[in-house]
Motif scaffolding. Structure first.
Motif, mmCIF file in Angstrom:
data_model
loop_
_atom_site.group_PDB
_atom_site.id
_atom_site.type_symbol
_atom_site.label_atom_id
_atom_site.label_comp_id
_atom_site.label_asym_id
_atom_site.label_seq_id
_atom_site.Cartn_x
_atom_site.Cartn_y
_atom_site.Cartn_z
ATOM 1 N N ARG A 140 0.341 -1.558 -0.271
ATOM 2 C CA ARG A 140 0.074 0.065 -0.553
ATOM 3 C C ARG A 140 0.890 1.561 0.083
ATOM 4 N N GLN A 141 2.472 1.076 0.377
ATOM 5 C CA GLN A 141 2.817 2.118 1.168
ATOM 6 C C GLN A 141 4.008 2.805 -0.916
ATOM 7 N N SER A 142 3.715 1.728 -1.580
ATOM 8 C CA SER A 142 3.499 2.043 -3.348
ATOM 9 C C SER A 142 2.690 2.391 -3.960
ATOM 10 N N SER A 143 1.613 1.690 -3.961
ATOM 11 C CA SER A 143 0.772 1.605 -4.285
ATOM 12 C C SER A 143 -0.854 1.065 -4.000
ATOM 13 N N ALA A 144 -2.126 2.036 -3.474
ATOM 14 C CA ALA A 144 -3.522 2.171 -2.005
ATOM 15 C C ALA A 144 -3.180 0.537 -2.471
#
Ligand code: PMV
Length: 343
Positions: A140-144
């Motif tokens: 999620r921190q890279s792409s929710a």
């Protein structure tokens, strides 16, 4: 495989398409979402990724479908690897090799399957022992949207939640999603930039954030009750309200094309004639059409005949992200440390 020179893991993850959309980040930061979303993981849109931490490497390197990545795509991969290194004590740089079995950047959610597979492979190669919820938070921190691809079937990501959670398993409802690929040029703006711009300039953004939880609840109720007419109404309103909010930005963010709107008109006619279907669009011109599987053949035939539709991809509910064997056939699954009783 692990030695003092290298440590390797391979993983596979499927893309997911949101039935209740998220668009907008929380003011709390850390790539948390402003609104809840609910998606379906799809079996035939897969990414496979190998991460090889190697003492001989000076910097991280990544290849996608045989091409070396540079610039922003490489930076996003390095940022995830840095998080894994910071938490695990792994100090070596990594060689990342990844492939999609569907066209990258065609608006087919390649970042969701991509970061889910990368989170799983990198964490395993660094021997973090993280559970699925922790891996979902890392993705999620890279792409929710990638948080949701750690799980199979129907999956929720609550507003401001660290991790996604499963809602219903892969065999809960026999639906097929047909992706009508609308041929178009490059995207006007990436999803992250588009969201920030919409939040800053669209007078409709506040209304979207206020109404999205209701749409999410309706989608969830429809999924749990297997109520297709209710699902169709709620998921179409979710997608169209999201796009309307972008249309009202200054300048507007317009991902939809003429062919997208022509197709929507036909879909509504076919539904009036008795074919059950529900459509949804993301940050691109493609139309994803959901239908009970017994109607998939009839719908696919009709879609393929529509002018402006380049191809039609057929997807069923898909499984959770999984590790792959290094030396056996690539398909051989290895259970996660704590595979829980997940869908
Ligand atoms: O998290 P991102 O950058 O992959 O954005 C995804 C946004 C939408 O696909 C449009 C909606 C969603 O909930 O997946």
């Amino acid at each position: 495989m692990t030695s003092s020179e290298e440590s390797v893991a391979r993983a596979e993850a499927c893309a997911n398409i949101a039935l209740a959309k998220y668009w907008g980040k929380s003011p709390r930061g850390d790539n948390l979402t402003a609104v809840p979303s609910l998606s379906l993981t799809l079996d035939s849109l897969r990414t496979r990724t190998e991460v090889r931490f190697q003492s001989s490497l000076r910097s991280d390197e990544a290849r996608l479908d045989g091409r070396a990545l540079t610039g922003r795509p490489l930076e996003r991969i390095v940022a995830l690897l840095d998080r894994v290194r910071a938490a695990s004590g792994e100090t070596r740089r990594a060689l990342v090799t990844t492939s999609n079995d569907f066209p990258t950047a065609a608006g087919l959610a390649s970042s969701a399957s991509g970061f889910a597979a990368l989170a799983l492979a990198a964490s395993h190669a660094a021997r973090t022992g993280w559970d699925r919820a922790r891996l979902s938070a890392l993705a999620r921190q890279s792409s929710a949207s990638a948080a949701r691809s750690l799980y199979g079937g129907f999956v929720a990501l609550a507003a401001e939640a660290a991790s996604a959670t499963p809602v219903a398993p892969i065999d809960h409802w026999d639906l097929t999603m047909l992706v009508a690929v609308v041929t178009a040029g490059p995207k006007p703006i990436g999803s992250t930039g588009g969201m920030v711009h919409t939040a800053e300039t669209s007078p409709l953004y506040g209304a979207w954030v206020a109404d999205a939880p209701r749409l999410y609840d309706e989608v969830q109720r429809a999924v749990l009750a297997r109520d297709f007419p209710l699902l169709a109404q709620a998921m179409e309103q979710s997608s169209l309200t999201m796009h309307a909010t972008m249309f009202a930005a200054r300048p507007p963010v317009i991902y939809l094309r003429g062919a997208t709107l022509d197709l929507i008109e036909r879909l509504r006619q076919w539904r009036d004639e008795g074919l059950p279907l529900a459509f949804t669009m993301d940050a691109g011109p493609n139309v994803k059409v959901l239908t009970p599987s017994e109607h998939a053949d009839a719908l696919a035939t009709r879609l393929a005949d529509v002018p402006g539709v380049g191809s039609v991809l057929r997807c069923r509910p898909g499984p959770a992200a999984r590790l792959l064997a290094l030396d056996g056939p690539l398909e051989e699954a290895i259970p996660l440390p704590e595979s829980e009783a997940l869908p």
